[in-house]
Design a protein around this motif. Structure first.
Motif, PDB file in Angstrom:
ATOM      1  N   LEU A  27       8.544  57.564  35.519  1.00 45.72           N
ATOM      2  CA  LEU A  27       7.644  58.455  36.243  1.00 45.72           C
ATOM      3  C   LEU A  27       8.306  59.805  36.474  1.00 45.72           C
ATOM      4  N   PHE A  42       8.923  52.603  35.739  1.00 47.75           N
ATOM      5  CA  PHE A  42       8.205  51.349  35.940  1.00 47.75           C
ATOM      6  C   PHE A  42       7.992  50.684  34.588  1.00 47.75           C
ATOM      7  N   SER A 170      11.912  45.324  37.227  1.00 47.09           N
ATOM      8  CA  SER A 170      10.638  45.869  37.693  1.00 47.09           C
ATOM      9  C   SER A 170       9.728  44.804  38.302  1.00 47.09           C
ATOM     10  N   HIS A 174       4.472  48.287  40.979  1.00 51.68           N
ATOM     11  CA  HIS A 174       5.477  49.089  41.673  1.00 51.68           C
ATOM     12  C   HIS A 174       6.300  49.904  40.672  1.00 51.68           C
ATOM     13  N   ALA A 175       6.813  51.025  41.154  1.00 53.54           N
ATOM     14  CA  ALA A 175       7.870  51.747  40.455  1.00 53.54           C
ATOM     15  C   ALA A 175       9.207  51.290  41.017  1.00 53.54           C
ATOM     16  N   HIS A 187      11.624  48.574  45.365  1.00 54.39           N
ATOM     17  CA  HIS A 187      10.349  48.665  44.668  1.00 54.39           C
ATOM     18  C   HIS A 187       9.390  49.511  45.505  1.00 54.39           C
ATOM     19  N   LEU A 190       3.009  51.546  43.671  1.00 55.80           N
ATOM     20  CA  LEU A 190       2.420  52.584  42.825  1.00 55.80           C
ATOM     21  C   LEU A 190       0.935  52.256  42.678  1.00 55.80           C
ATOM     22  N   ASP A 191       0.197  52.544  43.741  1.00 56.62           N
ATOM     23  CA  ASP A 191      -1.219  52.197  43.803  1.00 56.62           C
ATOM     24  C   ASP A 191      -2.049  53.409  43.401  1.00 56.62           C
ATOM     25  N   LEU A 192      -2.332  53.501  42.114  1.00 59.20           N
ATOM     26  CA  LEU A 192      -3.098  54.626  41.609  1.00 59.20           C
ATOM     27  C   LEU A 192      -4.598  54.330  41.589  1.00 59.20           C
ATOM     28  N   LEU A 272       4.572  59.356  47.577  1.00 60.54           N
ATOM     29  CA  LEU A 272       3.987  58.031  47.352  1.00 60.54           C
ATOM     30  C   LEU A 272       3.926  57.252  48.663  1.00 60.54           C
ATOM     31  N   VAL A 277      -0.691  60.651  46.657  1.00 62.32           N
ATOM     32  CA  VAL A 277      -0.420  60.422  45.235  1.00 62.32           C
ATOM     33  C   VAL A 277      -0.828  61.595  44.354  1.00 62.32           C
ATOM     34  N   ALA A 363       1.725  49.500  35.803  1.00 58.74           N
ATOM     35  CA  ALA A 363       3.050  49.031  36.218  1.00 58.74           C
ATOM     36  C   ALA A 363       3.110  47.505  36.118  1.00 58.74           C
TER      37      ALA A 363
END
Length: 372
Positions: A27, A42, A170, A174-175, A187, A190-192, A272, A277, A363
């Protein structure tokens, strides 16, 4: 034919275990790992699967579905060539602990040449399988370090720890924030999707080969700059302005990138955690400009992909991986994905370049055992 069937066909029996390890996208935090800095990769859904059995006679037989149907048989590990150096390098690093040898069948679906670290995935898949078979009781980080050593010493690629750590450690969704000096990690969610965003991978299809000397040259420049500044690594530079005043030329530019990139990693983590984001897009843009102008590892295909993705509506974009080809990642709102793809494709067509490939980045989990 699947990897288990390939193993049976080549070696006449079922494998004793099967492990899968993923490739990765970074990332942010590029060329900071070998400077003892911070990275935020990730794992991706594509990876390498290794079907493995132990042997008692010291012989190593290795098969890759992608390389051909005939296994490579080695009595001496030093005789390995080409792709076989990666799995055999892991055996060499583990040494007498796996002295009995192994039968290994490999298959992978990491897009080749895209800078998504298929080599680390291969190494970690083999290392985790051998760890189980030979009861080595190595932690995931220890396996990542062994895989890195295999690539450094056996393949001759002076990479940092990021790729192997991302593949081994990983967590889905999560990243991985990794301090490459202490090897401490955590961790980071990473909730996109809940915010209507996604990471789009743009495989530029430009040549990507890091073992040709340019990567090693950048690393040597960073190490030389650290010696000039009297610090263990560029991670230790506290007063950037003073440091830049003592450096010239390429070493000055490399130092500027590494120090500011570490700050960008920490800033992205803060955003984050705060749920901001979309705001990381500006930091992705800044990272790419630094990689282009200060670290000088981009190529026209990468720069055009970034510029046209942002022009098409991406919140931000940057090259990912070591550079000199490979992929770009773009942070894109779900309702802008088609527009971004069209913008990049048009820019490539205008220049007569090969159509880029677009892949959604999710991820994924790190190395894990596969049932069969």
């Amino acid at each position: 034919m699947g990897v288990i069937e390939a193993f049976r066909a080549a070696f006449g029996a079922d494998p004793q275990t099967v492990w899968r390890a993923p490739g990765r996208v970074n990332l942010i935090g590029e060329h900071t790992d070998y400077n003892d800095g911070f990275v935020l990769p990730f794992a991706v859904p594509w990876g390498v699967t290794a079907a493995v059995s132990a042997r008692s006679d010291g012989l190593v037989r290795v098969l890759s579905e992608q390389a051909g149907d005939e296994p490579v048989t080695l009595e001496r590990l030093d005789d390995a060539k080409g792709w076989a150096r990666y799995p055999v390098g892991v055996l060499a690093v583990l040494g007498d602990r796996v002295g009995g040898g192994a039968d290994i069948a490999l298959t992978g679906d990491v897009p080749q040449g895209a800078g998504l670290s298929s080599s680390a995935a291969l190494e970690v898949a083999v290392a985790t399988a051998l760890n189980e078979l030979y009861h080595l009781d190595m932690t995931p980080m220890e396996l990542a370090l062994a895989s890195q050593k295999a690539e450094n010493n056996f393949v001759g690629m002076p990479c940092g720890i990021m790729d192997q750590a991302a593949s081994a450690l990983s967590k889905e969704g999560h990243a991985l924030f990794l301090d490459c000096r202490s090897l401490g990690f955590r961790h980071v969610p990473l909730d996109l999707a809940s915010r209507g965003l996604q990471i789009l991978i743009i495989d530029t299809r430009a040549h990507h080969e890091l073992a040709d000397g340019e990567y090693a040259k950048r690393r040597a420049e960073c190490e030389s700059a650290a010696r000039t500044l009297g610090v263990a690594s560029l991670r230790d530079v506290e007063d950037l302005a003073a440091a830049l005043g003592r450096l010239t030329g390429d070493e000055r530019k490399r130092t500027m990138h590494v120090v500011t990139e570490n700050h960008r990693v920490e800033a992205v983590i803060g955003l984050l955690r705060a749920g901001a984001v979309p705001e990381i897009g500006a930091l992705l843009n800044a990272s790419h400009l630094s990689l282009r102008d200060q670290f000088e590892v981009t190529v026209p295909e990468l720069d055009v992909a970034v510029e046209s993705a942002v022009r098409g509506g991406a919140r931000g974009a940057r090259m990912t991986g070591g550079g000199f080809g490979g992929s770009v990642i773009a942070l894109v709102a779900d309702d802008r994905v088609d527009q971004v793809k069209a913008s990049v494709s048009a820019a490539y067509a205008e220049r007569g370049w090969t159509e880029p490939r677009f892949l959604p980045a999710v991820a994924a989990a790190g190395a894990h055992r596969v049932g069969f």
